[in-house]
Design an enzyme around this catalytic site. Structure first.
Site, PDB file in Angstrom:
ATOM      1  N   ARG A 135     -13.742  15.968  31.260  1.00  0.00           N
ATOM      2  CA  ARG A 135     -13.959  14.917  30.258  1.00  0.00           C
ATOM      3  C   ARG A 135     -12.645  14.330  29.742  1.00  0.00           C
ATOM      4  NH1 ARG A 135     -17.617  15.550  32.840  1.00  0.00           N
ATOM      5  NH2 ARG A 135     -19.745  16.077  32.246  1.00  0.00           N
ATOM      6  N   SER A 168     -24.821  14.111  25.611  1.00  0.00           N
ATOM      7  CA  SER A 168     -24.426  15.447  25.158  1.00  0.00           C
ATOM      8  C   SER A 168     -23.436  15.312  24.007  1.00  0.00           C
ATOM      9  CB  SER A 168     -23.790  16.232  26.306  1.00  0.00           C
ATOM     10  OG  SER A 168     -24.713  16.414  27.356  1.00  0.00           O
ATOM     11  N   GLU A 180     -18.016  16.141  22.238  1.00  0.00           N
ATOM     12  CA  GLU A 180     -17.816  15.262  23.377  1.00  0.00           C
ATOM     13  C   GLU A 180     -17.919  13.813  22.935  1.00  0.00           C
ATOM     14  OE1 GLU A 180     -20.158  14.377  27.515  1.00  0.00           O
ATOM     15  OE2 GLU A 180     -19.395  16.404  27.206  1.00  0.00           O
TER      16      GLU A 180
END
Length: 321
Positions: free
Chosen positions: A186, A238, A308
């Site tokens: 990420r 998420s 996230e």
């Protein structure tokens, strides 16, 4: 920004952008999939790398901070909104090239940063190119996906990205190979600190495949998402990163937190890794819910959950009762 500075910025931008793609005090709840967020001082919807350079130049002249967004699918804007200029790289900057053969036998597709991943995946499927099926249900833009190395079902953007072009606030253009991008979980070179660089296009390198098998894989991934994720509710995907050796949703569910609510935000009953804005909540509700989930998971498991979702903006001002 005060009214005079906003007006000056709008006037400067108006020399380069049509009025319909400029907004003053734009409600960010309209531009995020969480449907949360206070106003952006000025929002500019861009259609080209040239317009991006012009907008950045105007912001620099007015000493206005710059925030970059795509379609807002991984974004939480606080209730006080965002100061300065928000540049939106979305559907007006979403072209995709024809397939181009590469010397190594792969085939390249180049997409402008505002193209949705769904559009790029559809173009790949139409051309009979495989490798991008994992991304077909990720609700983001190409630019955002490259910046954060988006992934799902065992695939990540780092697996397919061949080259990336960027633009910096001073007008400099950047051109990076896959190795240059320093992809990690990420993350990429574009969100690891340092100066702001904005993706303007990305080239993916794919291989020829069976069109029927490609479309079947895309349908399978879409069905899995529908079955397991709360796609009909305002959410950002998420909410937390996957902790090493664990899954965030499994930890949250194991701590008995499904259905936990703060105001209008709750932990999804369908998938505990998704926190949803299911009752017209506020960003403050959502942030408080995140904090409660993080605290409970740490107390019960010793695992720290990291967001996230990208959190931007200011809290709403507090006034005396």
């Amino acid at each position: 920004m005060d009214e005079a500075r906003r007006a000056a910025l709008i006037k400067a931008l108006s020399a380069y952008l049509p009025a319909q793609r400029l907004q003053e005090l734009a409600p960010m709840s309209r531009y995020t999939t969480l449907h949360l967020g206070g106003p952006a001082d000025v929002l500019a919807d861009l259609a080209s790398a040239a317009e991006l350079s012009q907008a950045l130049g105007c912001a620099a002249q007015q000493d206005a901070p710059v925030t970059v967004i795509g379609n807002g699918s991984n974004l939480l804007v606080r209730d006080g909104g965002i100061r300065g200029l928000v540049v939106r790289v979305g559907e007006h900057m979403a072209g995709i090239s024809a397939p181009t053969p590469l010397p190594d036998g792969r085939v390249a597709l180049t997409a402008q940063a505002g193209a949705s991943l769904a559009k790029l995946c559809a173009a790949a499927a139409e051309a009979g190119l495989t490798g991008l099926e994992f991304a077909s249900g990720i609700p983001g833009t190409v630019g955002g996906a490259v910046c954060m190395n988006a992934g799902a079902y065992g695939g990540e953007m780092k697996d397919v990205v061949h080259a990336v072009t960027t633009r910096a606030p001073d007008g400099r253009s950047g051109a990076y190979s896959n190795a240059d991008m320093r992809f990690g979980y990420r993350q990429s070179r574009l969100n690891q600190g340092g100066g702001l660089e904005i993706v303007t296009s990305a080239t993916v390198a794919l291989v020829p495949g069976d069109p029927a098998a490609i479309r079947e894989a895309m349908r399978d991934f879409a069905a899995r998402r529908r079955d397991k994720q709360p796609l009909t509710l305002p959410c950002c995907g998420s909410t937390f990163k996957r902790p090493p050796g664990h899954f965030a949703g499994t930890l949250i569910e194991g701590c008995g937190l499904k259905g936990l609510r703060v105001g209008g935000a709750s932990v999804s009953q369908k998938h505990a890794g998704f926190l949803v804005n299911d009752q017209a909540g506020t960003a403050a509700d959502y942030l408080a819910l995140m904090a409660q989930v993080q605290r409970a998971v740490y107390e019960q498991t010793g695992v720290r959950l990291e967001p996230e979702v990208r959190i931007l903006g200011e809290d709403a001002p507090k006034y005396p009762a």
